[in-house]
Enzyme design. Structure first.
Site, mmCIF file in Angstrom:
data_model
loop_
_atom_site.group_PDB
_atom_site.id
_atom_site.type_symbol
_atom_site.label_atom_id
_atom_site.label_comp_id
_atom_site.label_asym_id
_atom_site.label_seq_id
_atom_site.Cartn_x
_atom_site.Cartn_y
_atom_site.Cartn_z
ATOM 1 N N ALA A 264 39.437 40.508 40.427
ATOM 2 C CA ALA A 264 40.524 40.999 39.585
ATOM 3 C C ALA A 264 41.883 40.554 40.127
ATOM 4 C CB ALA A 264 40.459 42.524 39.522
ATOM 5 N N ASP A 265 42.823 40.369 39.216
ATOM 6 C CA ASP A 265 44.219 40.065 39.561
ATOM 7 C C ASP A 265 44.373 38.779 40.375
ATOM 8 O OD1 ASP A 265 44.977 42.410 38.237
ATOM 9 O OD2 ASP A 265 44.663 43.606 40.060
ATOM 10 N N ARG A 266 43.455 37.838 40.166
ATOM 11 C CA ARG A 266 43.479 36.544 40.869
ATOM 12 C C ARG A 266 43.375 36.676 42.392
ATOM 13 N NH1 ARG A 266 43.276 35.081 36.311
ATOM 14 N NH2 ARG A 266 44.684 33.826 35.003
ATOM 15 N N LEU A 267 42.900 37.830 42.855
ATOM 16 C CA LEU A 267 42.759 38.019 44.309
ATOM 17 C C LEU A 267 41.333 37.629 44.704
ATOM 18 C CD1 LEU A 267 44.771 41.348 44.645
ATOM 19 C CD2 LEU A 267 45.515 39.004 45.129
ATOM 20 N N HIS A 268 41.043 36.373 44.430
ATOM 21 C CA HIS A 268 39.676 35.888 44.584
ATOM 22 C C HIS A 268 39.253 35.841 46.043
ATOM 23 C CE1 HIS A 268 40.658 34.824 40.549
ATOM 24 N NE2 HIS A 268 41.498 33.879 40.918
#
Ligand SMILES: Cc1cc2nc3c(=O)[nH]c(=O)nc-3n(C[C@H](O)[C@H](O)[C@H](O)COP(=O)(O)O)c2cc1C
Length: 218
Positions: free
Chosen positions: A194-198
């Site tokens: 989520a939220d590009r917090l890969h």
């Protein structure tokens, strides 16, 4: 969790934004992890889950990339098959380094591999060639892969000629066709979150033969 994240969770069978990549144990085997992610992609019904982007480069460093099918994974590395007179083959023969990348969108997963490349044995290529349908075997003989083709007619004529030559007998392994194995020096697993917090986890081959691991910022 936002509505978008919830939808993603459903679409990714709960894997994309919920489950990260666990901390790798010192003795974790990234080739096994690759195999298990590929298995998950196959089970998820992804068409040609074994399609990978294969990057090669000339000795001067000019890159080129194309899709191939990954046909073997074992502790020695990753195997694909091709024409040994193709553009990729001449680049690999002159500069035996390659990178591959696979992306399974629905699972929000990507794997990248860097490695050194060598040809598999003729026996290994022959064993794989045997498993291909007759049409694909004829095609391997007929195609001068990567070289200019004046028109479609010429290809069809070559196919007819190969069919006649092998009529009533097995279509043998062409001497100009076979596999390459990419022996990995680094393997990176990427899990969308989520939220590009890969999550990103890189395994690097050590001189001792083991692997070191490192997380990277997304
Ligand atoms: C999904 C997919 C899978 C492919 N698999 C292979 C393969 O396993 N081997 C191969 O030689 N070409 C395969 N191709 C064709 C290559 O992308 C490429 O056109 C061909 O190998 C010539 O590349 P080159 O001129 O860089 O050598 C595949 C193409 C696609 C789209």
């Amino acid at each position: 969790m936002s509505l978008k994240s919830s939808i993603k969770t459903v679409l990714t069978l709960g894997q994309g934004v919920v489950t990260g990549i666990p901390e790798a144990a010192a003795d974790a085997d990234p080739i096994e992890l690759f195999r298990s992610w590929l298995e998950t992609a196959v089970e998820a019904g992804i068409h040609e889950a074994n399609a990978i982007a294969l990057a090669t480069a000339t000795p001067e460093g000019a890159p080129s990339v194309r899709m191939v099918l990954l046909k073997g994974i074992d502790e020695r590395g990753f195997v694909f098959y091709t024409n040994y007179e193709s553009r990729k083959a001449s680049e690999l023969d002159a500069n035996p380094k390659a990178a591959l990348c696979v992306h399974w969108a629905v699972l929000e997963r990507q794997i990248r591999v860097n490695g050194t490349v060598s040809r598999v044995s003729e026996a290994e290529s022959a064993a794989y060639f045997e498993t291909r349908g007759r049409g694909s075997r004829v095609g391997a003989w007929a195609s001068l892969q990567s070289r200019p083709l004046p028109d479609r007619e010429e290809l069809e004529a070559r196919v007819r000629e190969v069919r006649e030559r092998f009529e009533g007998s097995d279509v043998s392994l062409p001497p100009f066709w076979g596999g390459y194995r990419i022996e990995p020096t680094a393997i990176e697993f990427w899990q969308g979150k989520a939220d590009r917090l890969h999550d990103r986890l890189v395994f690097t081959r050590e001189a001792t033969g083991g692997w070191s691991t490192q997380r990277l910022y997304p």
